[in-house]
Design an enzyme around this catalytic site. Structure first.
Site, PDB file in Angstrom:
ATOM      1  N   CYS A   1      -0.408   4.268   2.740  1.00 10.98           N
ATOM      2  CA  CYS A   1      -0.431   4.107   4.163  1.00 10.98           C
ATOM      3  C   CYS A   1      -0.207   2.733   4.367  1.00 10.98           C
ATOM      4  O   CYS A   1       0.817   2.135   4.264  1.00 10.98           O
ATOM      5  CB  CYS A   1      -1.882   4.419   4.490  1.00 10.98           C
ATOM      6  N   SER A   2      -0.936   1.723   4.809  1.00 10.03           N
ATOM      7  CA  SER A   2      -0.939   0.390   5.384  1.00 10.03           C
ATOM      8  C   SER A   2      -2.281  -0.456   4.952  1.00 10.03           C
ATOM      9  O   SER A   2      -2.258  -1.246   5.996  1.00 10.03           O
ATOM     10  CB  SER A   2      -0.150   0.488   6.577  1.00 10.03           C
ATOM     11  N   CYS A   3      -2.887  -0.401   3.953  1.00 10.37           N
ATOM     12  CA  CYS A   3      -4.169  -1.215   3.546  1.00 10.37           C
ATOM     13  C   CYS A   3      -3.671  -2.482   3.545  1.00 10.37           C
ATOM     14  O   CYS A   3      -2.655  -2.935   2.927  1.00 10.37           O
ATOM     15  CB  CYS A   3      -4.686  -0.735   2.519  1.00 10.37           C
TER      16      CYS A   3
ATOM     17  N   CYS B   1       0.902  -1.098  -0.033  1.00 13.84           N
ATOM     18  CA  CYS B   1      -0.077   0.006  -0.025  1.00 13.84           C
ATOM     19  C   CYS B   1       0.999   1.136  -0.067  1.00 13.84           C
ATOM     20  O   CYS B   1       1.561   1.285   1.006  1.00 13.84           O
ATOM     21  CB  CYS B   1      -0.756   0.050   1.082  1.00 13.84           C
TER      22      CYS B   1
END
Length: 220
Positions: free
Chosen positions: A117-119, A114
């Site tokens: 961000c950090s999906c 991602c």
């Protein structure tokens, strides 16, 4: 629409990390307060996070992969509609509402990231590892995937195409790794035991000699 980046001439400039959200800041403040009052043990918290990040969560994804390897009809459903096929096994919910499965082949190696961000697909892989959320991985994997994968101990020859899939808040990906040779006749349970978290992110592969606990420990 499926979004992926090949490793030829694509550049991303998301080297910055996102600022902590209000919730994250409040959690950190609450944790600090509880630690200061000696009401919680930081090691116990770390152990709890490790359990969900590296063991419980990835076992769900391992069950999905093993079922796909042993059931051609399920494999077809998984590739057609990952969300519904995963839900058949009881894995669904927040961070997994829209899932797409990308399959490794002898000619294609997939890896997920991602960039913003950090999906991450929590229902099948648990909590995201720290390196997945880190800015260096998010920026470099789209620019120099072969180099980054080699740093994970995975060498991908130039003859194999590397595809990098960019997860988002609306759509998350999971890699379906290749079934290793020497596992013919194995049950789904036996296969699930050798499927690692990293192989479902794309920063690792499955080997017949691995166990999920050993492989995950070595990946940390």
């Amino acid at each position: 629409m499926n979004k992926h980046h090949d490793d030829h001439g694509h550049h991303h400039d998301h080297d910055h990390g996102p600022l902590p959200s209000d919730v994250e800041l409040r959690v950190k403040a609450l944790e600090s307060l509880l630690v200061d009052k000696k009401l919680i043990d930081t090691k116990a918290l770390d152990d709890l996070v490790d359990t969900y990040e590296n063991r419980i969560g990835p076992r769900n994804g391992a069950a999905v992969v093993a079922r796909s390897w042993t059931d051609p009809a399920y494999h077809a459903r998984l590739m057609e509609n990952g969300t519904d096929a995963i839900a058949e096994l009881g894995f669904s919910g927040v961070q997994g509402e829209e899932m797409v499965i990308v399959e490794n082949t002898p000619d294609i190696h997939n890896v997920i990231v991602c960039t913003l961000c950090s999906c991450y697909p929590w229902p099948v892989l648990g909590l995201p590892p720290a390196w997945y959320k880190a800015a260096p991985y998010r920026a470099r994997i789209v620019r120099e995937p072969r180099t980054v994968l080699q740093e994970f101990g995975l060498f991908v020859p130039d003859s194999i195409e590397v595809r990098v899939w960019d997860s988002s808040a609306e759509l998350r990906y999971m890699v379906l790794p290749m079934r290793p040779a020497g596992t013919e006749g194995w049950s789904a349970e036996q296969l699930a035991a050798i499927i690692t978290r990293d192989s479902m992110i794309g920063t690792g592969i499955v080997t017949a000699s691995a166990s999920i606990d050993t492989a995950l420990d070595e990946a940390l």
